[in-house]
Design an enzyme around this catalytic site. Structure first.
Site, PDB file in Angstrom:
ATOM      1  N   GLU A  53      -9.919 -27.833  13.410  1.00 37.04           N
ATOM      2  CA  GLU A  53     -10.023 -28.926  12.440  1.00 37.04           C
ATOM      3  C   GLU A  53     -10.685 -28.464  11.144  1.00 37.04           C
ATOM      4  O   GLU A  53     -10.348 -28.944  10.060  1.00 37.04           O
ATOM      5  CB  GLU A  53     -10.826 -30.081  13.050  1.00 37.04           C
ATOM      6  CG  GLU A  53     -10.110 -30.821  14.163  1.00 37.04           C
ATOM      7  CD  GLU A  53     -10.277 -30.167  15.514  1.00 37.04           C
ATOM      8  OE1 GLU A  53      -9.791 -30.723  16.507  1.00 37.04           O
ATOM      9  OE2 GLU A  53     -10.903 -29.079  15.581  1.00 37.04           O
ATOM     10  N   ARG A 275      -8.282 -18.156  22.813  1.00 45.20           N
ATOM     11  CA  ARG A 275      -8.570 -19.227  21.863  1.00 45.20           C
ATOM     12  C   ARG A 275     -10.054 -19.329  21.541  1.00 45.20           C
ATOM     13  O   ARG A 275     -10.439 -19.543  20.401  1.00 45.20           O
ATOM     14  CB  ARG A 275      -8.069 -20.562  22.446  1.00 45.20           C
ATOM     15  CG  ARG A 275      -8.522 -21.803  21.700  1.00 45.20           C
ATOM     16  CD  ARG A 275      -7.955 -21.877  20.314  1.00 45.20           C
ATOM     17  NE  ARG A 275      -8.290 -23.131  19.665  1.00 45.20           N
ATOM     18  CZ  ARG A 275      -8.163 -23.355  18.363  1.00 45.20           C
ATOM     19  NH1 ARG A 275      -7.710 -22.397  17.580  1.00 45.20           N
ATOM     20  NH2 ARG A 275      -8.480 -24.515  17.843  1.00 45.20           N
ATOM     21  N   LEU A 315     -12.598 -13.158  15.132  1.00 44.90           N
ATOM     22  CA  LEU A 315     -12.333 -14.467  14.554  1.00 44.90           C
ATOM     23  C   LEU A 315     -11.755 -14.314  13.153  1.00 44.90           C
ATOM     24  O   LEU A 315     -12.060 -13.358  12.435  1.00 44.90           O
ATOM     25  CB  LEU A 315     -13.625 -15.293  14.473  1.00 44.90           C
ATOM     26  CG  LEU A 315     -14.179 -15.839  15.795  1.00 44.90           C
ATOM     27  CD1 LEU A 315     -15.517 -16.507  15.563  1.00 44.90           C
ATOM     28  CD2 LEU A 315     -13.203 -16.809  16.430  1.00 44.90           C
ATOM     29  N   GLY A 316     -10.920 -15.258  12.754  1.00 41.89           N
ATOM     30  CA  GLY A 316     -10.395 -15.270  11.391  1.00 41.89           C
ATOM     31  C   GLY A 316      -9.322 -14.242  11.115  1.00 41.89           C
ATOM     32  O   GLY A 316      -9.039 -13.946   9.952  1.00 41.89           O
ATOM     33  N   GLU A 317      -8.684 -13.704  12.164  1.00 40.96           N
ATOM     34  CA  GLU A 317      -7.693 -12.659  11.964  1.00 40.96           C
ATOM     35  C   GLU A 317      -6.342 -12.998  12.580  1.00 40.96           C
ATOM     36  O   GLU A 317      -5.565 -12.098  12.900  1.00 40.96           O
ATOM     37  CB  GLU A 317      -8.198 -11.326  12.532  1.00 40.96           C
ATOM     38  CG  GLU A 317      -9.352 -10.729  11.764  1.00 40.96           C
ATOM     39  CD  GLU A 317      -9.575  -9.259  12.081  1.00 40.96           C
ATOM     40  OE1 GLU A 317      -9.712  -8.473  11.140  1.00 40.96           O
ATOM     41  OE2 GLU A 317      -9.595  -8.900  13.286  1.00 40.96           O
ATOM     42  N   ASN A 341      -1.570 -24.630  17.831  1.00 40.98           N
ATOM     43  CA  ASN A 341      -0.788 -24.711  16.609  1.00 40.98           C
ATOM     44  C   ASN A 341       0.198 -23.543  16.501  1.00 40.98           C
ATOM     45  O   ASN A 341      -0.199 -22.382  16.539  1.00 40.98           O
ATOM     46  CB  ASN A 341      -1.739 -24.711  15.410  1.00 40.98           C
ATOM     47  CG  ASN A 341      -1.019 -24.681  14.081  1.00 40.98           C
ATOM     48  OD1 ASN A 341       0.108 -25.134  13.964  1.00 40.98           O
ATOM     49  ND2 ASN A 341      -1.675 -24.146  13.076  1.00 40.98           N
ATOM     50  N   LEU A 342       1.487 -23.852  16.385  1.00 45.16           N
ATOM     51  CA  LEU A 342       2.494 -22.791  16.244  1.00 45.16           C
ATOM     52  C   LEU A 342       2.937 -22.584  14.799  1.00 45.16           C
ATOM     53  O   LEU A 342       3.717 -21.682  14.502  1.00 45.16           O
ATOM     54  CB  LEU A 342       3.713 -23.096  17.122  1.00 45.16           C
ATOM     55  CG  LEU A 342       4.462 -24.429  16.929  1.00 45.16           C
ATOM     56  CD1 LEU A 342       5.378 -24.426  15.720  1.00 45.16           C
ATOM     57  CD2 LEU A 342       5.271 -24.747  18.174  1.00 45.16           C
TER      58      LEU A 342
END
Length: 428
Positions: A53, A275, A315-317, A341-342
């Site tokens: 989110e 995840r 993270l963030g990659e 999310n795809l």
């Protein structure tokens, strides 16, 4: 909710063992702040509970800053990963705190402290006390990028005495799809429009995407092995993949058709990206316990290191991972969790194979499948087989890869529409 506060404190202490962020400023969760109270009503408050989110709110925030010049952001979260991601969204004058626990006292103190001019809840976050006290304080509270699955509707209807006043007490709801709007209206929500999914307006990080593609090309040239990515894998799914790979290894020895495939499971490089970061070490141990050699992204320098299975423990990659992978399995869709999310995978040109459970992204999944950017499979074995089929058919793989960016680009525009709707409500 008031009586349950000791349980929340205990939960924060336990979560803080693995994620120290949960131990920071715990009193904010109960409406106690080390900031002087605000004297004006200038904040635009966005509540983004978790990492996904928060990333979605970043898309909307850019459009909001254009529609409301000079706005001050009040950003709240419920998880440590969301809060860590949200720090990058702040500008001078903005404030970031924890979401107040949904008790009468905490929500009243939060509203008295910050006096927001409007509150934006991202996607699904409805709390009865928060809605009621915002209404009493004259703070319009809206649900943006709103979604509600059939499963969630059924659950909400079991607690209609709480759910209906909470949804009905919102000032406005802007839904992702007509189906979401229909379900939200069934709970009494004041749906003002269907504006689309904000995630379509996201742009993959071009530098990370290019790095992933460069690594993919170099790895292919050096080893001949294409990369298949298991993106945003959830608990219980990694073991499904690992056991499926073992079954295909045995099948290759017994089935001449499988053995004749140019690229089988042994000729593919498998990459798992969990995840949730708190599970990185757990998944690493699982991979090794199942007998696979392991290489972790956190140990790489300028390129991936050889191993049977790679672990994406960063993270963030995600753009880097989608650039590195030639096919992606969709996490959360092989257990009854509703899928992840795809859209980002499609925007990066990485074809998606999704399992049977995609109720959290039902419209996006259906649109992606219709556009040729994603394919539906029955279970993990079917996903592995479908990945191999694509890799052994370069024309079909290229067609699916090209369909992704076309699909993602065709549905942009929700951020601008939502920002305009929010600005109009603020001006009212």
């Amino acid at each position: 909710m008031w009586l349950s506060q000791p349980l929340l404190r205990r939960k924060m202490r336990r979560r803080g063992v693995a994620e120290p962020g949960y131990l920071l400023k715990v009193e904010e969760r109960f409406g106690h702040y080390d900031l002087p109270p605000e004297t004006g009503t200038g904040f635009v408050w966005i509540h983004a509970v978790s990492l996904g989110e928060t990333r979605t709110s970043a898309i909307l925030l850019a459009a909001l800053r254009e529609a409301l010049p000079g706005m001050r952001l009040l950003l709240t979260h419920g998880t440590a990963t969301g809060q860590a991601e949200g720090k990058a969204l702040l500008r001078p004058g903005d404030v970031q705190v924890w979401q107040p626990w949904d008790s009468a006292g905490a929500t009243r103190r939060f509203l008295a402290q910050f006096k927001p001019r409007i509150g934006l809840l991202m996607e699904t976050e409805i709390w009865p006390n928060l809605v009621a006290h915002c209404a009493a304080a004259g703070v319009p509270l809206v649900l943006v990028n709103a979604r509600l699955s059939a499963k969630s509707l059924h659950q909400a209807e079991q607690f209609a005495a709480l759910a209906r006043p909470a949804y009905g007490g919102l000032a406005a709801v802007w839904a992702q799809s007509e189906d979401d709007a229909m379900r939200l209206r069934a709970l009494g929500a004041p749906v003002k429009g269907v504006l689309g999914n904000l995630k379509f307006d996201a742009s993959p990080d071009p530098a990370k995407l290019q790095t992933g593609r460069d690594w993919c090309r170099t790895w292919r040239e050096a080893t001949g092995r294409p990369v298949v990515l298991f993106a945003s894998a959830r608990e219980g799914e990694e073991i499904q993949l690992l056991q499926s790979l073992k079954r295909f290894r045995l099948l290759k020895q017994k089935d001449p058709a499988v053995g004749a495939m140019k690229l089988g499971v042994n000729e593919v490089q498998w990459l798992i990206v969990p995840r949730h970061p708190q599970r990185f070490d757990q998944v690493a141990a699982l991979i090794e316990a199942e007998g696979f050699s392991l290489s972790r992204r956190s140990h790489w320098r300028d390129s991936p290191a050889p191993a049977e299975v790679w672990l994406g423990d960063s993270l963030g990659e995600m753009a880097l991972y989608y650039g590195l992978g030639e096919v992606a399995l969709l996490g959360g869709s092989f257990e009854p969790l509703g899928g992840q999310n795809l859209i980002e995978a499609a925007a990066c040109g990485c074809p998606v194979l999704m399992g049977p459970s995609t109720f959290n992204f039902s419209e996006a999944a259906a649109l992606a499948e219709a556009a040729g950017a994603a394919r539906r499979v029955a279970d993990m074995d079917a996903a592995v087989q479908a990945a191999l089929d694509l890799l052994n058919d370069p024309a079909a793989l290229a067609e699916a890869a090209a369909a992704g960016p076309r699909f993602a680009g065709a549905h942009k525009g929700a951020a601008r529409k939502t920002a305009a709707a929010v600005a109009a409500l603020v001006q009212e």
